[in-house]
Structure formats: structure tokens, C-alpha cells
Motif scaffolding. Structure first.
Motif, mmCIF file in Angstrom:
data_model
loop_
_atom_site.group_PDB
_atom_site.id
_atom_site.type_symbol
_atom_site.label_atom_id
_atom_site.label_comp_id
_atom_site.label_asym_id
_atom_site.label_seq_id
_atom_site.Cartn_x
_atom_site.Cartn_y
_atom_site.Cartn_z
ATOM 1 N N ARG A 241 13.948 -0.181 0.492
ATOM 2 C CA ARG A 241 14.279 0.258 1.852
ATOM 3 C C ARG A 241 13.024 0.684 2.606
ATOM 4 N NH1 ARG A 241 18.087 5.543 2.838
ATOM 5 N NH2 ARG A 241 17.684 5.834 5.063
ATOM 6 N N ALA A 242 12.091 1.352 1.919
ATOM 7 C CA ALA A 242 10.863 1.785 2.576
ATOM 8 C C ALA A 242 10.006 0.601 2.990
ATOM 9 C CB ALA A 242 10.078 2.712 1.643
ATOM 10 N N ILE A 243 9.975 -0.443 2.158
ATOM 11 C CA ILE A 243 9.210 -1.650 2.509
ATOM 12 C C ILE A 243 9.796 -2.297 3.763
ATOM 13 C CG2 ILE A 243 8.574 -3.958 1.729
ATOM 14 C CD1 ILE A 243 8.498 -2.846 -1.130
ATOM 15 N N ALA A 244 11.125 -2.358 3.808
ATOM 16 C CA ALA A 244 11.764 -2.946 4.983
ATOM 17 C C ALA A 244 11.545 -2.093 6.231
ATOM 18 C CB ALA A 244 13.258 -3.122 4.718
ATOM 19 N N TYR A 245 11.400 -0.779 6.064
ATOM 20 C CA TYR A 245 11.259 0.132 7.213
ATOM 21 C C TYR A 245 9.837 0.142 7.758
ATOM 22 C CZ TYR A 245 11.223 4.524 9.846
ATOM 23 O OH TYR A 245 11.083 5.472 10.821
ATOM 24 N N ASP B 254 0.858 -1.186 0.000
ATOM 25 C CA ASP B 254 0.000 0.000 0.000
ATOM 26 C C ASP B 254 0.904 1.250 0.000
ATOM 27 O OD1 ASP B 254 -2.002 1.837 0.171
ATOM 28 O OD2 ASP B 254 -2.602 1.360 2.230
ATOM 29 N N LEU B 255 1.177 1.751 -1.182
ATOM 30 C CA LEU B 255 2.041 2.928 -1.348
ATOM 31 C C LEU B 255 1.175 4.111 -1.753
ATOM 32 C CD1 LEU B 255 4.935 4.163 -1.594
ATOM 33 C CD2 LEU B 255 4.894 3.450 -3.999
ATOM 34 N N THR B 256 1.189 5.163 -0.930
ATOM 35 C CA THR B 256 0.386 6.345 -1.245
ATOM 36 C C THR B 256 1.048 7.145 -2.362
ATOM 37 O OG1 THR B 256 1.518 7.719 0.401
ATOM 38 C CG2 THR B 256 -0.395 6.453 1.144
ATOM 39 N N PRO B 257 0.268 7.879 -3.165
ATOM 40 C CA PRO B 257 0.861 8.692 -4.233
ATOM 41 C C PRO B 257 1.853 9.740 -3.724
ATOM 42 C CG PRO B 257 -1.501 8.426 -4.577
ATOM 43 C CD PRO B 257 -1.200 7.863 -3.228
#
Length: 610
Positions: free
Chosen positions: A235-239, A209-212
Motif C-alpha cells: 500500500r505504501a508503494i502504491a501511495y 527506497d524505504l527509510t529505516p
């Protein structure tokens, strides 16, 4: 003992979603179209040079081109623009294991011996299986000059079954002799919108779920490189897990909050020292990095500059109010100086203090010249001031001008003092008098016509000459030329005649004063309803000469001279020059010549001019 399952091995997003066909390429449509048409027409060059920034698809395009040249899927016997991706050639090229497609890192093979061993000695050999032997040289600009010279002849005339694909991030370091023998393709940086849309598509495939807004922040920090954007998304997914929003991405990247950036830009625009210091206090208390803050500030100023020009969206809340009171040139100057400050702070041992001191210097050195000019022009026209800088504690010329009335901009220091009581009474009487006087003042063309004046029941008081003079000063305060003449002379009142005298160093005011005498007399008549004659005092030197010269001699000298032709206008371009200087240009008579000069004239012929 549990065995490691290769099927569960993690693959980074940059490798997992690496484009395998020309249609999968993002942001390089013109290059993909050119290569596909060349493959369809069979116009295959012997050497290609791909150049551009990192992570924009140079090596990926080289592999896709190698697949297209050697694909044998569906029984193909010649190159195709749509490689199947399933034949042995396509699968091995994707894994960099094809024997006939050699990928060489030029940075690791800079010596002539390595180039000769890897390329020159094997280029003449036939391919073991594939249709073409393809050499992909990555970072080719790292080769030495000797290596380029050894490779030159081979690239110019390779065997028909060999294709060279060179890739570099610094084309200017590649010798022109090599570039001229290749078909060159420039890979442009991928735009923020293209990267953001691609990230949203990949996040859907990965069930993330990645916001625009978060996708756009990642795209901005990728610097035009899709590979960097995919690495940041990994990196953002892991964080943050399966939910990625703007706040989490900002925390992960250590970005400065928009509220703090807005406060800093507002403080710089308003030259507010206290507000700027408070920003750095927040940075210190919250533990933000000074270098990251300066980079975010530079980017915000750049976005604000484009927004002031009508391009792009509002970069942060309150940006519209800032662009309403400062010019785009001022924002561009701030962005440039902050960019230079980043290089200085980078090597400082105390980055936070260095950044604060540097920004204070930037704030004081950047002046909004365009805004100052607009404000001065408005003052001269007598209009209301346009919005200017705020009322911060820092120095600002705009604040000094904003608090003064329009006529104060033309008053010398002596005139700025409070007017005496009789001057105030004269001004009040003048404002209650005939409305026709207002026709001499500048008018706003958009303003409605004033209503007819009501005739007062009581007669207006009789004004003294001094009161009329003070009323004239108030009336012509918005006319710089007349006001300068009136404040640069001394006036003597005597029986309805005003004599204007100009002291030493101010004689040049006599020329504009001559053309404004009629206007002053007309304005004085409308104020006091009586005729006043204004004359200009004669020059002191000429008066002294006339006193020493007998009247009879002067008359005789004038009669002996022929009549002088009417004086021509000194300049047709200066309407205020209307004086007649013919009398001053006449030579003096012999009786006016001093004794000490007569001997000189007996030796050198000439005349003494008055």
C-alpha cells in the motif's frame, strides 16, 4: 485486440516473497530447527498442530513440510529437510494444485458430512503419486463438535502414508482430545526488529527506497504479522512511489504526529486542562480520527513506561523530561485507563467529544502516589523537593505541596498565620545565637561541616519567656512529634517555670511530653542562657479529689498500704513511654469512697481505684 500477458500479472508482495524453504522463515527459528531435525532422523509424526496469531507463518510452514515429505528432486527417495523447489511435487504444492496435498478450510467445511466426504472417506485411499498424502486443515477450531468427534479416531490412528497438519489461531477452542494426539508448535508474533529488517531487504530487491524509520513504523502497525507488514508495504508503494519515508507512511496510515502525542502526554502528566483541550482543538482542525489518536496515545504511553524502566529508546522528543518527574506506575495506570477508554469511544456517535471528556476523567482519576510519597518524605527530612508535576491549570496535590516551605507541612491551620513581630524578632535573635542549637535539627549527611560561628561583638538581647517559646516552635518545626506536643498544649510562664496543660481530648500528649521535657529545657537554655524548668500540669480530676480529701487521711491511707513495687515499663518498643503510673494504679482508701458506692461494696466485694 490486445491479449492479456500473464507474465505482467501483478503479484502481491505477500505471495511473491512467501518462504519456500525452512531457511526462508522469519522469526520461527526454533520450529524450523525442530522440523528439520525430525526429517533428518526420520521421526515424522502422524499429526501436527500449528497455533499462533495471524500472518506469522503457520500455513507457509505446513506447505514447506509437505514439500519436504514429498520432494523427489535430485533423485530423492525419502523425506528431506531441504526441498528443492523445482520438482513437480514442490511446484504443485507451492501453487496448491497437488492432488495428494489437500488444503481444506475448516471454516467452510464445518459439517460432519463435509468432513467425512473430504477426509474420512478418502484417507484410506493410497496416494496417487506422492510419497505421503498430506491433509492441511486451516482454521481447524471452526469445526463443530460432531466433526471433531468424527475426525478423532482418524487422527489418532491414520494410515502410515497420511500426515495431518492442523492450523489455528485459537488453540483453546480445539478439543483436548485432538490436541493430545498432535505434536503442537506455538508460532510467536514476529518482533518489530525482525519485520523491519525483512522489509528493508525486500525493498532493496524491489528497488524501493524505504527509510529505516518508515520500515519501523510499518512493522509496529503490523501487530507481529509479516503478512500484514507486506500488505502495508504494498500500500505504501502504491501511495508514495519509489521513495517511502516516515512522513508519507504516517499520512497513509493516518497516524497522529509525534508532536501532538508529546503535547497530550505532557498535559496528562502535568494535569494541564488547557493544554489537553488545545490538543483536541488541533485534532478537530486537522481532521484526525479520535480512535486512531487514542490508540497512538496508548502505544506512546506504553513505550514511555518501558523507557522509564530503562528499556527501549526514547519514544518521542521530550520523553526524558516527562519520565524525570513522574513514576513508571503513573504511566502504567494512564495506559491502562486509555486502553479502556478506547472501547468506550469506539461505539460513540461523537468520538472526538467522547475522547476528550474521557481523557479529562482519566487525568483527574490517575494520581502519582509514588511521587507524592517521595515528596512528602523529602519534606519530612527537610530536603529540597524532588521534581514534581508542572504548574498546569488542573488539580494536582503535588503543586499544592511544591509551593510551601518544609515546616508548613506540620503546622495546624491556626499556626499557619503570620507570626507576631515579637516572634520574628525572637527567631532572628535565635538564628544569631549559639550555633550549638543547630545540633538538634536534622542534618544532611552529604552537607559540609559549617564554619565556626563568629562571636558577636554586642551581647545578645534578653529574651522573654514568650519569645523563647516561639523560638522553640521554630526550632522543632521539622520534628513532627515535638511540634505536635507543643502546638497541642497551653503554656503558663511564671518565675522561670513553664507549666504545660493539655485540654480535654488531648490528654494522650502527656505521654510523649514526659520524654521530651529534658530536650525542651536543654534547647531553651541554649537559646536564652538561663535555666527554665518545664512541668506538666496534673490531671483536673485528680486535683479535685485531692482537694476534697484531708491531707492527714491521705497520709494514713498511704501508710496502711504496703510499699508498691517499682512500676514496669509499659512497652519496651515505645521509647517515649517513661512515666511512672504506679501511683495511679493504687486503690483509693476507704475514706475516699463516695457514700453512694459504700452500699454497693457491701454487696459486691471490691476496691475503688483512683
Amino acid at each position: 485486440m490486445e491479449m492479456f500477458d500473464e507474465s505482467n500479472k501483478y503479484v502481491s508482495l505477500a505471495n511473491k516473497y512467501r518462504p519456500q524453504t525452512f531457511e526462508d522463515m522469519v522469526g520461527q527459528e526454533s520450529i524450523s530447527k525442530t522440523l528439520k531435525n525430525a526429517l533428518k532422523l526420520g521421526r515424522i509424526a502422524h499429526a501436527y498442530l500449528f497455533y499462533g496469531p495471524r500472518g506469522c507463518g503457520k500455513t507457509t510452514t505446513a506447505r514447506i513440510l509437505a514439500k519436504a515429505l514429498n520432494c523427489t528432486g535430485e533423485g530423492r527417495t525419502k523425506p528431506t529437510d531441504e526441498p528443492c523447489g523445482k520438482c513437480p511435487q514442490c511446484l504443485e504444492i507451492a501453487q496448491s494444485s497437488d492432488l495428494d496435498v489437500l488444503e481444506l478450510d475448516a471454516a467452510s467445511n464445518t459439517q460432519v458430512e463435509k468432513v467425512r466426504e473430504a477426509i474420512i472417506d478418502t484417507v484410506a485411499l493410497a496416494s496417487s503419486r506422492d510419497r505421503f498424502k498430506v491433509f492441511i486443515l486451516d482454521e481447524v477450531h471452526m469445526l463443530s463438535t460432531s466433526s471433531f468427534n468424527a475426525l478423532l479416531k482418524t487422527i489418532e490412528e491414520p494410515p502410515s502414508h497420511v500426515v495431518f497438519i492442523l492450523a489455528t489461531t485459537e488453540k483453546h477452542k480445539v478439543p483436548a482430545t485432538i490436541v493430545s494426539r498432535c505434536q503442537t508448535f506455538r508460532f510467536r508474533p514476529i518482533t518489530v526488529d525482525e519485520i523491519a529488517n525483512h522489509l528493508l531487504d525486500l525493498s532493496g530487491a524491489e528497488n524501493i527506497d524505504l527509510t529505516p524509520g518508515a520500515a519501523r513504523i510499518i512493522a509496529k502497525n503490523a501487530g507481529g504479522a509479516m503478512r500484514d507488514a507486506l500488505t502495508l508495504l504494498d500500500r505504501a508503494i502504491a501511495y508514495s512511489g519509489e521513495r517511502i519515508d516516515e512522513k508519507l507512511v504516517g499520512e497513509m496510515l493516518g497516524l497522529t504526529p509525534d508532536e501532538l502525542i508529546s503535547q497530550a502526554v505532557t498535559a496528562l502528566a502535568d494535569k494541564n486542562n488547557a493544554a489537553l483541550h488545545q490538543v483536541f482543538e488541533t485534532l478537530k482542525n486537522e481532521g484526525f480520527d479520535a480512535n486512531s489518536f487514542l490508540k497512538d496515545l496508548k502505544n506512546a504511553l506504553g513505550d514511555l513506561f518501558y523507557f522509564a524502566l530503562g528499556q527501549g529508546n526514547e519514544p518521542f522528543e521530550g520523553a526524558k523530561q516527562i519520565t524525570g518527574r513522574v513514576s513508571p506506575g503513573f504511566l502504567a495506570s494512564l495506559s491502562r485507563k486509555v486502553n479502556k477508554l478506547i472501547e468506550e469511544v469506539k461505539f460513540s456517535d461523537n468520538t472526538l467529544v467522547s475522547a476528550e471528556v474521557g481523557l479529562f476523567t482519566v487525568m483527574d482519576s490517575c494520581l502519582d502516589i509514588e511521587n507524592f510519597v517521595r515528596r512528602l518524605e523529602a519534606l519530612e527530612r527537610g530536603e529540597s523537593l524532588p521534581p514534581g508535576p508542572g504548574t498546569g491549570s488542573g488539580p494536582a496535590v503535588g503543586r499544592a505541596l511544591a509551593g510551601k516551605p518544609a515546616q508548613a507541612s506540620y503546622k495546624p491551620p491556626m499556626q499557619a498565620a503570620a507570626a507576631p513581630a515579637e516572634t520574628k524578632r525572637a527567631t532572628e535573635a535565635f538564628s544569631k545565637g549559639d550555633e550549638a542549637v543547630s545540633s538538634l535539627l536534622p542534618k544532611d549527611p552529604a552537607a559540609p561541616e559549617p564554619a565556626p560561628a563568629v562571636v558577636p561583638a554586642e551581647p545578645a538581647p534578653v529574651l522573654t519567656d514568650n519569645q523563647v517559646w516561639q523560638a522553640l516552635l521554630a526550632q522543632f518545626a521539622k520534628s513532627p512529634l515535638v511540634y505536635d506536643v507543643m502546638t497541642s498544649c497551653s503554656v503558663q510562664f511564671e518565675d522561670g517555670t513553664w507549666t504545660l496543660s493539655f485540654g480535654p481530648g488531648k490528654e494522650f500528649y502527656r505521654i510523649p511530653a514526659q520524654s521530651k521535657v529534658a530536650d525542651l529545657e536543654a534547647a531553651a537554655f541554649k537559646i536564652c542562657k538561663r535555666k527554665i524548668k518545664i512541668v506538666l500540669a496534673s490531671n483536673t480530676a485528680k486535683t479535685a479529689v485531692k482537694k476534697e480529701t484531708p491531707a492527714v487521711a491521705t497520709t494514713a491511707a498511704r501508710e496502711s498500704k504496703p510499699a508498691a513495687a517499682p512500676a514496669q515499663a509499659l512497652s519496651q518498643e515505645e521509647p517515649f513511654v517513661k512515666g511512672d503510673f504506679s501511683a495511679d494504679a493504687q486503690p483509693a482508701s476507704a475514706q475516699q469512697t463516695p457514700e453512694e458506692l459504700k452500699d454497693l461494696f457491701s454487696i459486691i466485694p471490691g476496691e475503688l481505684m483512683a
